[in-house]
Write an enzyme that holds these catalytic residues in place. Structure first.
Site, PDB file in Angstrom:
ATOM      1  N   GLY A  10       0.810  -1.197   0.130  1.00  0.00           N
ATOM      2  CA  GLY A  10      -0.086   0.063   0.006  1.00  0.00           C
ATOM      3  C   GLY A  10       0.729   1.347   0.024  1.00  0.00           C
ATOM      4  O   GLY A  10       1.835   1.109  -0.165  1.00  0.00           O
ATOM      5  N   PHE A  11       0.278   2.329   0.051  1.00  0.00           N
ATOM      6  CA  PHE A  11       1.065   3.534  -0.103  1.00  0.00           C
ATOM      7  C   PHE A  11       1.908   3.946   1.296  1.00  0.00           C
ATOM      8  O   PHE A  11       3.087   3.922   0.956  1.00  0.00           O
ATOM      9  CB  PHE A  11      -0.034   4.582   0.056  1.00  0.00           C
ATOM     10  CG  PHE A  11       0.289   6.024   0.355  1.00  0.00           C
ATOM     11  CD1 PHE A  11       1.468   6.415  -0.248  1.00  0.00           C
ATOM     12  CD2 PHE A  11      -0.487   7.060   1.399  1.00  0.00           C
ATOM     13  CE1 PHE A  11       1.800   7.888   0.130  1.00  0.00           C
ATOM     14  CE2 PHE A  11      -0.111   8.150   1.737  1.00  0.00           C
ATOM     15  CZ  PHE A  11       1.153   8.554   1.210  1.00  0.00           C
ATOM     16  N   ILE A  12       1.468   3.792   2.473  1.00  0.00           N
ATOM     17  CA  ILE A  12       2.186   4.010   3.451  1.00  0.00           C
ATOM     18  C   ILE A  12       3.085   2.866   3.739  1.00  0.00           C
ATOM     19  O   ILE A  12       4.454   3.067   4.033  1.00  0.00           O
ATOM     20  CB  ILE A  12       1.532   4.264   4.901  1.00  0.00           C
ATOM     21  CG1 ILE A  12       0.627   5.689   4.658  1.00  0.00           C
ATOM     22  CG2 ILE A  12       2.607   4.488   5.968  1.00  0.00           C
ATOM     23  CD1 ILE A  12      -0.212   6.012   5.708  1.00  0.00           C
ATOM     24  N   LEU A  76      -0.390  -2.698   9.154  1.00  0.00           N
ATOM     25  CA  LEU A  76      -1.122  -1.722   8.231  1.00  0.00           C
ATOM     26  C   LEU A  76      -2.303  -2.122   7.352  1.00  0.00           C
ATOM     27  O   LEU A  76      -2.853  -1.015   6.787  1.00  0.00           O
ATOM     28  CB  LEU A  76      -0.088  -0.867   7.267  1.00  0.00           C
ATOM     29  CG  LEU A  76       1.135  -0.218   8.189  1.00  0.00           C
ATOM     30  CD1 LEU A  76       2.014   0.563   7.117  1.00  0.00           C
ATOM     31  CD2 LEU A  76       0.956   0.772   9.199  1.00  0.00           C
ATOM     32  N   THR A  95     -12.941  -6.372   7.321  1.00  0.00           N
ATOM     33  CA  THR A  95     -11.287  -6.086   7.119  1.00  0.00           C
ATOM     34  C   THR A  95     -10.470  -5.696   8.168  1.00  0.00           C
ATOM     35  O   THR A  95      -9.469  -6.406   8.841  1.00  0.00           O
ATOM     36  CB  THR A  95     -10.946  -5.276   5.943  1.00  0.00           C
ATOM     37  OG1 THR A  95     -11.755  -5.904   4.710  1.00  0.00           O
ATOM     38  CG2 THR A  95      -9.619  -5.553   5.325  1.00  0.00           C
ATOM     39  N   ALA A 117      -1.926   0.448  13.126  1.00  0.00           N
ATOM     40  CA  ALA A 117      -2.165   1.691  12.305  1.00  0.00           C
ATOM     41  C   ALA A 117      -3.763   2.124  12.734  1.00  0.00           C
ATOM     42  O   ALA A 117      -4.781   1.469  12.396  1.00  0.00           O
ATOM     43  CB  ALA A 117      -1.975   1.808  10.788  1.00  0.00           C
ATOM     44  N   TYR A 149     -16.186   2.954   9.668  1.00  0.00           N
ATOM     45  CA  TYR A 149     -14.497   3.056   9.442  1.00  0.00           C
ATOM     46  C   TYR A 149     -13.858   3.310  11.068  1.00  0.00           C
ATOM     47  O   TYR A 149     -13.271   2.715  11.580  1.00  0.00           O
ATOM     48  CB  TYR A 149     -14.103   3.935   8.656  1.00  0.00           C
ATOM     49  CG  TYR A 149     -12.523   3.976   8.297  1.00  0.00           C
ATOM     50  CD1 TYR A 149     -11.856   3.056   8.060  1.00  0.00           C
ATOM     51  CD2 TYR A 149     -11.836   5.411   8.231  1.00  0.00           C
ATOM     52  CE1 TYR A 149     -10.517   2.963   8.053  1.00  0.00           C
ATOM     53  CE2 TYR A 149     -10.670   5.535   8.323  1.00  0.00           C
ATOM     54  CZ  TYR A 149      -9.794   4.638   8.095  1.00  0.00           C
ATOM     55  OH  TYR A 149      -8.673   4.583   7.817  1.00  0.00           O
ATOM     56  N   LYS A 153     -11.785   1.078  13.657  1.00  0.00           N
ATOM     57  CA  LYS A 153     -10.439   1.320  13.879  1.00  0.00           C
ATOM     58  C   LYS A 153     -10.290   1.579  15.555  1.00  0.00           C
ATOM     59  O   LYS A 153      -9.331   1.279  15.960  1.00  0.00           O
ATOM     60  CB  LYS A 153      -9.848   2.710  13.319  1.00  0.00           C
ATOM     61  CG  LYS A 153      -9.464   2.256  12.019  1.00  0.00           C
ATOM     62  CD  LYS A 153      -8.034   1.447  11.993  1.00  0.00           C
ATOM     63  CE  LYS A 153      -7.617   1.012  10.565  1.00  0.00           C
ATOM     64  NZ  LYS A 153      -6.639  -0.133  10.725  1.00  0.00           N
TER      65      LYS A 153
END
Ligand code: UDP
Length: 321
Positions: A10-12, A76, A95, A117, A149, A153
């Site tokens: 992924g991006f990070i 992450l 997920t 994360a 979301y 989290k």
């Protein structure tokens, strides 16, 4: 040291892999490519200290072996992007909660220090700006997809902290504030890549709502530096940290800056939230972190500003378009 990064394509995650390898460590990436991309890690394939597995964290046997192999876990892997979240709340909740359950239970067997994360979304519509880690989380109704979301989290955070308190598994949680940089895709609604792509193609730049809402954008390299330093500091175990810039900018001003940096003639248009997302969508008017906790612990402060990010992101899109 050996590190596992879930969501490492992924991006990070891919930037974290780059930096850990640069520092001489061995990196194992686990990613199901649901929102990540092999393009983000293809430059690492020839590095003998880099290993990757394309699979889901929920494949317990595969994940267990990887967790056993490494010294530290960075978790992450998650459903990300407000657009994706609003469109697919089932996927988001499942997920985010299930993968964290699997990672923490496996890490606990071998007591592997684990980073989880989280996100500034957990502050929800709290008006106590700047947000402190010990402040209240204020979420909207459960009928609004966006909050699934934040809640998923928040559950991840509860779980990570509980594993530390109850089972002495070293865990660290960080709430990331609007992280930006090359490789972030606009596909899931993130504003900076969306604006840059629109500006480069001459398409209208779509500001949602009245554009007065503000965000603080943090360069991914600054975020990665914080993630590494946090896991090097045992005093961080069992704690939650904000990671973000404190430089606030309105989304309308961001659109103007993107136009300037790219030299674009795109017009800036305003799109009502219900058209952009869904009926009754709630946005947060301001989102600013209080970063004194991480600064006091490891001396972390962001070093790269928005102009630098925007020029790197435009360069990235010009190169990869
Ligand atoms: N936004 C926008 N135009 C876009 C995408 C996003 O105006 O094409 C706005 C969005 O409504 C929010 C801000 O930009 O107010 C940041 O959005 P993003 O999805 O990047 O992150 P968020 O802070 O909402 O998690």
């Amino acid at each position: 040291m050996r590190y596992l990064i879930t969501g490492g394509a992924g991006f990070i995650g891919s930037h974290l892999a780059d930096e850990l390898l640069r520092r001489g460590h061995e990196v194992y990436v686990l990613d199901d490519l649901s929102t990540g991309s092999i393009d983000n890690i293809k430059h690492l394939k020839s590095n003998s200290k880099f290993h990757y597995t394309i699979d889901t964290v929920l494949n317990r046997a595969v994940t267990a072996e990887l967790v056993d192999t490494v010294d530290v876990v960075y978790h992450l892997a998650a459903a990300v992007g407000v657009k994706l979240i609003v469109e697919s709340p089932v996927r988001t909740i499942e997920t985010n909660v299930q993968t964290t359950e699997v990672i923490l239970s496996l890490a606990n067997k071998k007591k592997r220090p684990t980073f989880v994360a989280s996100t500034s979304e957990v502050y929800g519509i709290s008006e106590k700006v700047p947000f402190r880690e010990d402040g209240e989380l204020v979420m909207g109704a459960t009928t609004k997809g966006r909050w699934s979301y934040a809640c998923s989290k928040a559950i991840d955070e509860f779980l990570a902290i509980a594993y530390w308190k109850e089972r002495k598994l070293p865990t660290v949680v960080a709430r990331l504030f609007n992280t930006v940089g090359p490789r972030q895709t606009g596909q899931y609604g993130m504003v900076v890549p969306s604006f840059v792509r629109q500006a480069l193609s001459g398409a209208p730049i779509t500001v949602f709502g009245d554009g007065k809402q503000t965000r603080c954008f943090t360069h991914v390299n600054d975020v990665v530096r914080a993630l590494i330093a946090l896991m090097d500091e045992p005093k961080a175990y069992g704690n939650v940290y904000n990671i973000g810039s404190t430089a606030e900018i309105s989304i309308h001003d961001l659109a103007k800056q993107v136009r300037e940096v790219t030299g674009s003639k795109s017009e800036i248009v305003f799109v009502p939230y219900e058209k952009a997302y869904e009926e009754g969508f709630e946005d947060m008017p301001r989102r600013v972190p209080d970063t004194s906790k991480i600064k006091n612990l490891i001396g972390w402060e962001p070093s790269l500003g928005l102009p630098q990010v925007l020029s790197e992101v435009q360069e990235y899109y010009r190169r990869t378009a």
